[in-house]
Motif scaffolding. Sequence first.
Motif, mmCIF file in Angstrom:
data_model
loop_
_atom_site.group_PDB
_atom_site.id
_atom_site.type_symbol
_atom_site.label_atom_id
_atom_site.label_comp_id
_atom_site.label_asym_id
_atom_site.label_seq_id
_atom_site.Cartn_x
_atom_site.Cartn_y
_atom_site.Cartn_z
ATOM 1 N N THR A 54 0.842 -1.206 0.000
ATOM 2 C CA THR A 54 0.000 0.000 0.000
ATOM 3 C C THR A 54 0.871 1.248 0.000
ATOM 4 O OG1 THR A 54 -1.785 -1.132 1.170
ATOM 5 C CG2 THR A 54 -1.766 1.272 1.274
ATOM 6 N N THR A 55 1.968 1.218 0.746
ATOM 7 C CA THR A 55 2.899 2.350 0.746
ATOM 8 C C THR A 55 3.465 2.578 -0.646
ATOM 9 O OG1 THR A 55 3.489 1.952 3.058
ATOM 10 C CG2 THR A 55 5.047 3.220 1.729
ATOM 11 N N ALA A 56 3.901 1.511 -1.307
ATOM 12 C CA ALA A 56 4.446 1.634 -2.666
ATOM 13 C C ALA A 56 3.415 2.236 -3.606
ATOM 14 C CB ALA A 56 4.900 0.264 -3.168
ATOM 15 N N ARG A 57 2.183 1.803 -3.500
ATOM 16 C CA ARG A 57 1.127 2.308 -4.385
ATOM 17 C C ARG A 57 0.830 3.783 -4.112
ATOM 18 N NH1 ARG A 57 -1.993 -1.548 -7.039
ATOM 19 N NH2 ARG A 57 -3.876 -0.294 -6.825
ATOM 20 N N MET A 58 0.953 4.216 -2.868
ATOM 21 C CA MET A 58 0.777 5.647 -2.579
ATOM 22 C C MET A 58 1.923 6.467 -3.168
ATOM 23 S SD MET A 58 -0.933 6.029 1.215
ATOM 24 C CE MET A 58 0.219 4.992 2.123
ATOM 25 N N LEU A 59 3.128 5.937 -3.122
ATOM 26 C CA LEU A 59 4.270 6.689 -3.631
ATOM 27 C C LEU A 59 4.149 6.978 -5.117
ATOM 28 C CD1 LEU A 59 7.257 4.941 -1.787
ATOM 29 C CD2 LEU A 59 6.138 7.108 -1.201
ATOM 30 N N VAL A 60 3.546 6.045 -5.871
ATOM 31 C CA VAL A 60 3.437 6.240 -7.321
ATOM 32 C C VAL A 60 2.074 6.780 -7.737
ATOM 33 C CG1 VAL A 60 5.164 4.505 -7.837
ATOM 34 C CG2 VAL A 60 2.765 3.829 -7.727
ATOM 35 N N GLY A 61 1.203 7.084 -6.773
ATOM 36 C CA GLY A 61 -0.080 7.701 -7.097
ATOM 37 C C GLY A 61 -1.188 6.733 -7.423
ATOM 38 N N MET A 62 -0.974 5.429 -7.226
ATOM 39 C CA MET A 62 -2.026 4.446 -7.488
ATOM 40 C C MET A 62 -3.046 4.413 -6.361
ATOM 41 S SD MET A 62 0.369 1.383 -9.016
ATOM 42 C CE MET A 62 -1.002 0.308 -9.429
ATOM 43 N N GLU A 63 -2.656 4.880 -5.189
ATOM 44 C CA GLU A 63 -3.561 5.050 -4.050
ATOM 45 C C GLU A 63 -3.324 6.439 -3.474
ATOM 46 O OE1 GLU A 63 -5.804 2.997 -3.013
ATOM 47 O OE2 GLU A 63 -5.213 0.990 -3.684
ATOM 48 N N GLN A 64 -4.383 7.042 -2.948
ATOM 49 C CA GLN A 64 -4.274 8.345 -2.317
ATOM 50 C C GLN A 64 -4.324 8.186 -0.795
ATOM 51 O OE1 GLN A 64 -3.731 11.279 -4.023
ATOM 52 N NE2 GLN A 64 -3.511 9.835 -5.729
ATOM 53 N N PRO A 65 -3.376 8.771 -0.073
ATOM 54 C CA PRO A 65 -3.428 8.670 1.395
ATOM 55 C C PRO A 65 -4.620 9.433 1.953
ATOM 56 C CG PRO A 65 -1.699 10.192 0.707
ATOM 57 C CD PRO A 65 -2.221 9.548 -0.543
ATOM 58 N N ASP A 66 -5.169 8.919 3.039
ATOM 59 C CA ASP A 66 -6.228 9.646 3.740
ATOM 60 C C ASP A 66 -5.666 10.875 4.444
ATOM 61 O OD1 ASP A 66 -7.860 7.507 3.014
ATOM 62 O OD2 ASP A 66 -7.512 6.452 4.893
ATOM 63 N N ILE A 77 3.395 15.972 -3.961
ATOM 64 C CA ILE A 77 2.813 15.205 -5.070
ATOM 65 C C ILE A 77 1.687 14.311 -4.577
ATOM 66 C CG2 ILE A 77 4.920 15.225 -6.446
ATOM 67 C CD1 ILE A 77 5.423 12.330 -5.520
ATOM 68 N N THR A 78 1.183 14.577 -3.372
ATOM 69 C CA THR A 78 0.161 13.719 -2.789
ATOM 70 C C THR A 78 -1.193 13.900 -3.465
ATOM 71 O OG1 THR A 78 1.303 13.929 -0.680
ATOM 72 C CG2 THR A 78 -0.905 12.984 -0.638
ATOM 73 N N ALA A 79 -1.500 15.113 -3.893
ATOM 74 C CA ALA A 79 -2.823 15.390 -4.452
ATOM 75 C C ALA A 79 -3.063 14.574 -5.714
ATOM 76 C CB ALA A 79 -2.952 16.881 -4.758
ATOM 77 N N ARG A 80 -4.320 14.187 -5.924
ATOM 78 C CA ARG A 80 -4.679 13.427 -7.113
ATOM 79 C C ARG A 80 -4.403 14.253 -8.366
ATOM 80 N NH1 ARG A 80 -7.732 9.018 -7.510
ATOM 81 N NH2 ARG A 80 -8.488 9.304 -5.374
ATOM 82 N N THR A 81 -3.682 13.654 -9.320
ATOM 83 C CA THR A 81 -3.346 14.366 -10.549
ATOM 84 C C THR A 81 -4.544 14.402 -11.488
ATOM 85 O OG1 THR A 81 -2.448 12.314 -11.452
ATOM 86 C CG2 THR A 81 -0.898 13.834 -10.453
ATOM 87 N N ARG A 82 -4.729 15.531 -12.157
ATOM 88 C CA ARG A 82 -5.834 15.698 -13.096
ATOM 89 C C ARG A 82 -5.261 16.180 -14.432
ATOM 90 N NH1 ARG A 82 -10.554 15.328 -10.396
ATOM 91 N NH2 ARG A 82 -10.515 15.682 -8.133
ATOM 92 N N GLN A 95 8.572 5.938 -10.857
ATOM 93 C CA GLN A 95 8.149 4.737 -11.582
ATOM 94 C C GLN A 95 8.169 3.532 -10.653
ATOM 95 O OE1 GLN A 95 7.538 3.674 -15.156
ATOM 96 N NE2 GLN A 95 6.668 5.724 -15.054
ATOM 97 N N ILE A 96 7.406 2.502 -11.023
ATOM 98 C CA ILE A 96 7.325 1.293 -10.199
ATOM 99 C C ILE A 96 7.589 0.063 -11.052
ATOM 100 C CG2 ILE A 96 4.821 1.047 -10.502
ATOM 101 C CD1 ILE A 96 4.738 0.057 -7.541
ATOM 102 N N VAL A 97 8.249 -0.922 -10.457
ATOM 103 C CA VAL A 97 8.437 -2.240 -11.055
ATOM 104 C C VAL A 97 7.777 -3.245 -10.122
ATOM 105 C CG1 VAL A 97 10.094 -3.985 -11.805
ATOM 106 C CG2 VAL A 97 10.604 -1.555 -12.143
ATOM 107 N N PHE A 98 6.867 -4.042 -10.687
ATOM 108 C CA PHE A 98 6.092 -4.982 -9.883
ATOM 109 C C PHE A 98 6.760 -6.356 -9.821
ATOM 110 C CE2 PHE A 98 2.955 -1.942 -11.529
ATOM 111 C CZ PHE A 98 2.310 -1.577 -10.357
ATOM 112 N N GLN A 99 6.237 -7.175 -8.914
ATOM 113 C CA GLN A 99 6.700 -8.554 -8.805
ATOM 114 C C GLN A 99 6.459 -9.314 -10.101
ATOM 115 O OE1 GLN A 99 4.938 -10.682 -5.539
ATOM 116 N NE2 GLN A 99 5.692 -12.658 -6.204
ATOM 117 N N ASP A 100 5.290 -9.121 -10.693
ATOM 118 C CA ASP A 100 4.933 -9.798 -11.945
ATOM 119 C C ASP A 100 5.105 -8.828 -13.103
ATOM 120 O OD1 ASP A 100 3.879 -11.148 -14.066
ATOM 121 O OD2 ASP A 100 1.941 -11.577 -13.130
#
Length: 282
Positions: A54-66, A77-82, A95-100
């Motif tokens: 979840t932390t990784a996903r917040m860092l790349v903008g895939m999740e937004q922190p509460d 860079i926390t705000a949702r990009t539009r 950028q992110i590199v996933f397990q798969d």
Amino acid sequence: MSTAAVPLLQAQGLRKTYQGSGGTRTVAVDDLSFTLHAGGALGIVGESGSGKTTTARMLVGMEQPDRGRIQLMGTPITARTRGRAARLARAKAVQIVFQDPYLSLDARIGIGAMLADVLRLHGCSDAAVRAERVRELLSQVGLGEREAAALPRRLSGGQRQRAAIARALAVEPAVLVLDEAVSALDVSVQAQVLNLLCDIRRSTGIGLVFVSHDLAVIRYVCDEALVMYRGRTVEHRPVPDLLAAPEHPYTRLLLSSVPHPGWDPDLIGRRRRDLLPDRAAG
């Protein structure tokens, strides 16, 4: 403040919750903070459910922190990009590199064409320049013309992960987040990919955030390690200090869980129950 003194990446007080059944809330990440400097490598360690992905996903903008904020070189860079331009700028920064690797590789086109498409999307309009950059990226990750023409299914697991890394590097990000990026690979292939990441870090100055359950991987790649348990940081120290003299019971439990001569998984289970009794999710 000089540019050199500004952290490359900084997370401050991040919190993320998810709605559960019956109206309950599950806290995935709670009050997480860290600082990553240019060229640094931070390991985020924990078991499944610790909040590291979840932390990784917040860092790349895939999740937004509460709550809380993320800053890149001093800019929030926390705000949702539009808008398309803002999304591309965010993607270029982190950028992110996933397990798969199939999550980031297009199964329908060859690796070289995929890299060219990424470059075109980010503004490289000259075909000759794109072709040269594709060759550079493939060479940087140890791939060649044969792999460039191949579909992802024609490559080995290690080659696909190298291609995924090349794809992430194509936009020259400031930070590369790796979410269990070597956990599905054979040990010998893991070593090759980890050596590759160390070489890239030295040659480019990119910052790495390495998310993993494997302390051996963190030892090899990272300067600092942040240990998470059920969403919270329980220990954050330089890797040599943390591994030599872990202070928190959970860190000691993780270290003792690594198989070794005389290793007793039943004993580890008993220690887990004694040291870290279950508690309801907040």
